[in-house]
Structure formats: C-alpha cells, structure tokens
Design a protein around this motif. Structure first.
Motif, PDB file in Angstrom:
ATOM      1  N   ALA A 142     -28.468 -32.095  20.460  1.00 44.13           N
ATOM      2  CA  ALA A 142     -29.991 -31.136  19.885  1.00 44.13           C
ATOM      3  C   ALA A 142     -30.082 -30.341  21.022  1.00 44.13           C
ATOM      4  O   ALA A 142     -30.324 -28.882  21.258  1.00 44.13           O
ATOM      5  N   ASP A 143     -30.156 -31.430  21.611  1.00 43.55           N
ATOM      6  CA  ASP A 143     -29.887 -30.460  23.596  1.00 43.55           C
ATOM      7  C   ASP A 143     -29.076 -29.403  24.332  1.00 43.55           C
ATOM      8  O   ASP A 143     -29.064 -29.058  24.845  1.00 43.55           O
ATOM      9  N   LEU A 144     -28.023 -30.770  23.359  1.00 42.43           N
ATOM     10  CA  LEU A 144     -26.579 -30.036  23.958  1.00 42.43           C
ATOM     11  C   LEU A 144     -26.119 -28.432  23.706  1.00 42.43           C
ATOM     12  O   LEU A 144     -25.608 -27.376  23.938  1.00 42.43           O
ATOM     13  N   TYR A 399     -17.685 -36.047  23.151  1.00 43.40           N
ATOM     14  CA  TYR A 399     -16.883 -35.851  24.533  1.00 43.40           C
ATOM     15  C   TYR A 399     -17.544 -34.272  25.860  1.00 43.40           C
ATOM     16  O   TYR A 399     -17.398 -32.788  26.143  1.00 43.40           O
ATOM     17  N   GLN A 400     -18.918 -34.299  25.415  1.00 39.98           N
ATOM     18  CA  GLN A 400     -19.981 -33.487  26.222  1.00 39.98           C
ATOM     19  C   GLN A 400     -19.579 -33.573  28.466  1.00 39.98           C
ATOM     20  O   GLN A 400     -18.183 -34.928  28.621  1.00 39.98           O
ATOM     21  N   GLN A 401     -19.791 -32.597  28.859  1.00 38.19           N
ATOM     22  CA  GLN A 401     -18.642 -32.661  30.085  1.00 38.19           C
ATOM     23  C   GLN A 401     -20.611 -32.132  31.029  1.00 38.19           C
ATOM     24  O   GLN A 401     -21.430 -32.291  30.615  1.00 38.19           O
ATOM     25  N   GLU A 402     -19.968 -32.671  32.561  1.00 37.95           N
ATOM     26  CA  GLU A 402     -21.936 -32.854  32.952  1.00 37.95           C
ATOM     27  C   GLU A 402     -22.224 -30.963  33.021  1.00 37.95           C
ATOM     28  O   GLU A 402     -23.653 -31.089  33.040  1.00 37.95           O
ATOM     29  N   ASP A 403     -21.372 -30.065  33.217  1.00 41.38           N
ATOM     30  CA  ASP A 403     -21.596 -28.989  33.423  1.00 41.38           C
ATOM     31  C   ASP A 403     -22.001 -28.628  31.878  1.00 41.38           C
ATOM     32  O   ASP A 403     -22.208 -27.286  31.517  1.00 41.38           O
ATOM     33  N   ASP A 420      -9.784 -24.685  23.727  1.00 43.24           N
ATOM     34  CA  ASP A 420      -9.382 -26.399  24.196  1.00 43.24           C
ATOM     35  C   ASP A 420     -10.789 -26.837  24.423  1.00 43.24           C
ATOM     36  O   ASP A 420     -10.867 -27.814  24.586  1.00 43.24           O
ATOM     37  N   ARG A 421     -11.546 -25.755  24.881  1.00 37.20           N
ATOM     38  CA  ARG A 421     -13.179 -26.703  25.033  1.00 37.20           C
ATOM     39  C   ARG A 421     -14.343 -25.168  24.581  1.00 37.20           C
ATOM     40  O   ARG A 421     -14.074 -24.392  24.781  1.00 37.20           O
ATOM     41  N   LEU A 422     -15.183 -26.146  24.690  1.00 32.66           N
ATOM     42  CA  LEU A 422     -17.084 -24.975  24.277  1.00 32.66           C
ATOM     43  C   LEU A 422     -17.709 -24.556  25.538  1.00 32.66           C
ATOM     44  O   LEU A 422     -17.367 -26.052  26.146  1.00 32.66           O
ATOM     45  N   VAL A 423     -17.686 -23.814  26.050  1.00 28.40           N
ATOM     46  CA  VAL A 423     -18.567 -23.561  26.904  1.00 28.40           C
ATOM     47  C   VAL A 423     -20.096 -22.743  26.464  1.00 28.40           C
ATOM     48  O   VAL A 423     -19.756 -22.174  25.655  1.00 28.40           O
ATOM     49  N   PRO A 424     -20.698 -23.065  27.437  1.00 24.09           N
ATOM     50  CA  PRO A 424     -21.929 -22.666  27.108  1.00 24.09           C
ATOM     51  C   PRO A 424     -21.939 -21.113  27.485  1.00 24.09           C
ATOM     52  O   PRO A 424     -21.186 -20.623  28.552  1.00 24.09           O
ATOM     53  N   ALA A 425     -22.655 -20.093  26.941  1.00 26.49           N
ATOM     54  CA  ALA A 425     -23.205 -19.242  27.238  1.00 26.49           C
ATOM     55  C   ALA A 425     -23.623 -19.279  28.581  1.00 26.49           C
ATOM     56  O   ALA A 425     -24.726 -19.271  28.951  1.00 26.49           O
TER      57      ALA A 425
END
Length: 425
Positions: A142-144, A399-403, A420-425
């Motif tokens: 919910a935060d990610l 599968y979350q990453q630190e960034d 291959d990766r979901l990237v924050p907007a």
C-alpha cells in the motif's frame, strides 16, 4: 445440503459432527419435521389408494343393484377428493420446510480435519521457499504501490472504498499474472479453460452455498440476478440438474473472471491496500468427480495452486484448516498462505476445498458409474489458482528494490511486453 438418511441412521453422530463446527444439536428438530412429512405422505398415499379402491367398488355395487352402497361409496370418494388437496398442500409445506432445514447447516467436517474454533487452531502442513533477506526495511504494498500505478484514490473517487484503479505497468502486471496462471492451469495442470457468465440466477448461488445464508455478502442486480463472488458458482453449476457419464469424470475446469463481493472481510481488517476489494480477479479451479476420486483430486488441486507460487518463487506455507475455520460448504480445506515481507507475515492467497456431495445435493448433480447403474451424487471441489490481486501484492512486496522499483519475476517476462522492472513515476 445434508442427507436425511444419514441423520435418521445416526442422529447422535450428525450432531457431534456439527458440534465441531460450533452448531448446537439440531437432529431432533430435523427428524421431527421428517416424521411429520412422512406421516402426511403416508396418509396421502392411503387416501389415494382408498379413493381408487372405492371408485372400483362403486361400479360393482351398481352392477348388483345395491344403490345405497353405491351412494355411500360415492360420498366417501367425494370426501377423499376434498381431503387430498389439503394433504398435498401440507406435504408441500413440510417438504419445503425440511429441505430448508437440511440446507441451513454447514457441511460436516472430514475426520482428518482438526478440532478448533478459529484460525489459531489451524495446522501447518508444510512450507516452501525461504523468505528473502532484505538489506533495507521492506515496505507494504500500500506504501510501495501508488508511485508504480496502484491508484487507490482514483478508485475510491469513482466507486468508493475497496475499489482500485490500476495504471500502465501495474495494469500490465495484473494482466500478465492472470494470463500466466490461466496458461499454467490449462497447459500443465490439466484444467479445461471456460468463459462463464458473471451474472447468475438465485438457484445457482443456492447450489454452491452462498444463498440464503450469505446474501449480504453478494451484489444483486435490479432484475434479481447476482454478480458472481467467484467463478466457482458458474463453473460448478455447469453440471446442475444433470446425470453425468461416470467415464467422463473427473471434470477439471478453470476460468479467469472478475469477482464481486459486497463483504470484503472482517470489519476494520485490511482497510488499506489491495488485499480485500469489492471487485477483483481470480483464476478459479473446479473439479467434478466421483466420490472415490475426491480425496486425490483435493491433493492434486492444491498442488496445482502451489505450482503458481513456486513458478513465481514466492515463499508460502500450506495449512489444514480446523473445523471452526472452514467455509460453509467445505468438509476439508487447505489454505495456501504467501509470505508478505512488508507485513512480516504469511497471508492467505488460496483456499482449496473438498465439498463432498454437499453442493451436488443442492444442485441435484449426479453421475452413473455404469450405463444402467443407479445415479449417485458427484463430489465437487473448488479453489483459487490463484487470486490475482493478492498475487500482485505478493510480487510487489517480495520483488521490491530499495529505490522503490519492483523486479518482474522471470516466469512473467514473456507476458510483460518487454517490461522487466516496474519503475516509480
């Protein structure tokens, strides 16, 4: 629905089995109804027999010139004709009341099911996978999720609480999960893909046990139809009121559908996030089989659900539910609980239940083991293979990453169109 013959044969055992599910003894009231109905049925049959006999005697009396006897018999026949409709009405009312009573109580737990009142008494059977060790504090989905396209605010603005709007890469991930699950359940696990109605009639929800007890948990339309809470309803009811050829069993069915539930879980629980929604997608597994096949089918279906988690490399545990924690129609249930690092807990992602002949009796779904054999009730099983939204949550958290990005599991890459990766907007 319960078998009245089982209750007649051993009422104490019936009450003892229901007591394991927290239900007080009911065999006495059910058998009283049964006795009254059988007495009326007997009286009705005797009246019909006497009417037929007296009608024949009228002709004999007329033939020998005994008009007084003929008139007396005519009067008796007339009285029986007046009495029969009342008996028939009483029989209908008592039969309906008995059927309602037999349908009102939950399925009897299998002897292998442990005693217990709630999830605290469930028994862990096994674990698969090792939870990932993070070198940062993992976030809850919910935060990610919001910066990745999981838009709770827009969903709530459009439809209210427990609705979510998915955008871009997040919507693609959800679609990829559903297609991956469906492909695996059909091509590897032997289920027949089906596309089912999302609106069903009342008798279909009764057949799988959602009605009448759980009416408030479902959405009803203005024309009396109901939105499916799971494809279990439409898949299982595909054999209602049929006598199947035993040689065709087991039938293994699957469908990916939207599901709708007005009850979204315990009050105050999982109010944040994507775990409990009024609208969600799920790949449902249903098996229709002969009674001697159902135990093995239960294990097979559970393995089919597990295969999705294993392919996605998501740690999980398998749990055998206690008697007090099972669903209304189940006689034995395995839950699969996936590890969510953001919550530091295992959470349910699939329930796989063997319902025995409980649903089949409500649907009048039967089979013949051989061509001229007496029809028997089938056994029905159902389970998630898997809940798509909850699997999406598990992927995000594991599968979350630190960034703030999320790697796409290898099994989903063929479905992601190069992402291959979901990237924050």
């Amino acid at each position: 629905m319960h078998d009245i013959r089982l209750i007649r044969d051993d009422p104490a055992a019936f009450d003892a089995a229901l007591a394991r599910r927290g239900v007080d003894a009911v065999s006495g009231s059910i058998l009283a109804l049964d006795t009254a109905r059988r007495a009326v049925a007997t009286a009705m049959q005797e009246a019909q027999n006497r009417r037929n006999e007296a009608s024949k005697l009228i002709g004999a009396a007329m033939g020998r010139g005994d008009k007084d006897e003929a008139e007396r018999l005519k009067a008796e026949v007339a009285e029986i004709k007046n009495t029969l409709p009342k008996l028939e009405q009483e029989d209908r009312e008592l039969s309906a009341e008995l059927q309602e009573a037999l349908a009102a109580y939950p399925n009897l737990p299998d002897p292998a099911v442990p005693d217990g009142e709630d999830e605290a008494q469930n028994v862990e059977v096994s674990r698969w996978g090792t939870p990932r060790q993070f070198n940062f504090a993992p976030k809850e989905h919910a935060d990610l999720g919001p910066t990745l396209g999981l838009d709770f605010e827009t969903g709530a603005a459009i439809s209210g609480a427990r609705f979510t709007f998915l955008r871009g890469q997040m919507a693609r991930l959800q679609r990829a999960l559903g297609q991956f699950m469906l492909d695996k359940q059909t091509s590897e696990n032997g289920h027949l893909e089906c596309a089912t109605p999302l609106l069903v009639r009342e008798e279909s929800l009764f057949g799988t046990g959602q009605l009448p007890k759980f009416a408030e948990d479902n959405f009803q339309t203005t024309d009396g139809r109901w939105l499916i809470p799971t494809a279990e309803v439409s898949l299982t009811n595909s054999v209602r009121e049929q006598i199947l050829d035993g040689a065709t069993l087991p039938l293994r069915l699957t469908a990916l559908t939207p599901c709708f539930r007005s009850e979204a879980g315990a009050a105050g629980k999982d109010t944040r996030g994507y775990i409990r929604q009024h609208q969600f997608e799920k790949v449902e597994l249903v098996t229709i089989c002969a009674p001697d096949q159902s135990e093995a089918e239960h294990e097979r279906m559970t393995a089919a659900a597990e295969s999705i988690l294993q392919a996605l490399e998501l740690p999980y545990r398998k749990v055998l539910l206690c008697a007090g924690d099972m669903g209304f129609t189940a006689k034995k249930t395995f839950d699969l609980e996936v590890w969510l690092p953001g919550q530091n807990a295992y959470r349910e992602i699939s329930s796989i239940s063997n319902c025995g002949d409980f649903q089949a009796r409500r649907m009048n779904a039967r089979f013949r083991a051989e061509e001229k054999a007496k029809p028997e009730f089938v056994h029905t099983l159902n389970g998630s293979g898997l809940a798509v939204g909850r699997t999406l949550v598990a992927v995000l958290e594991n599968y979350q990453q630190e960034d703030g990005s999320v790697e796409v599991p290898a099994a989903l890459l063929p479905y992601m169109g190069g992402i291959d990766r979901l990237v924050p907007a």
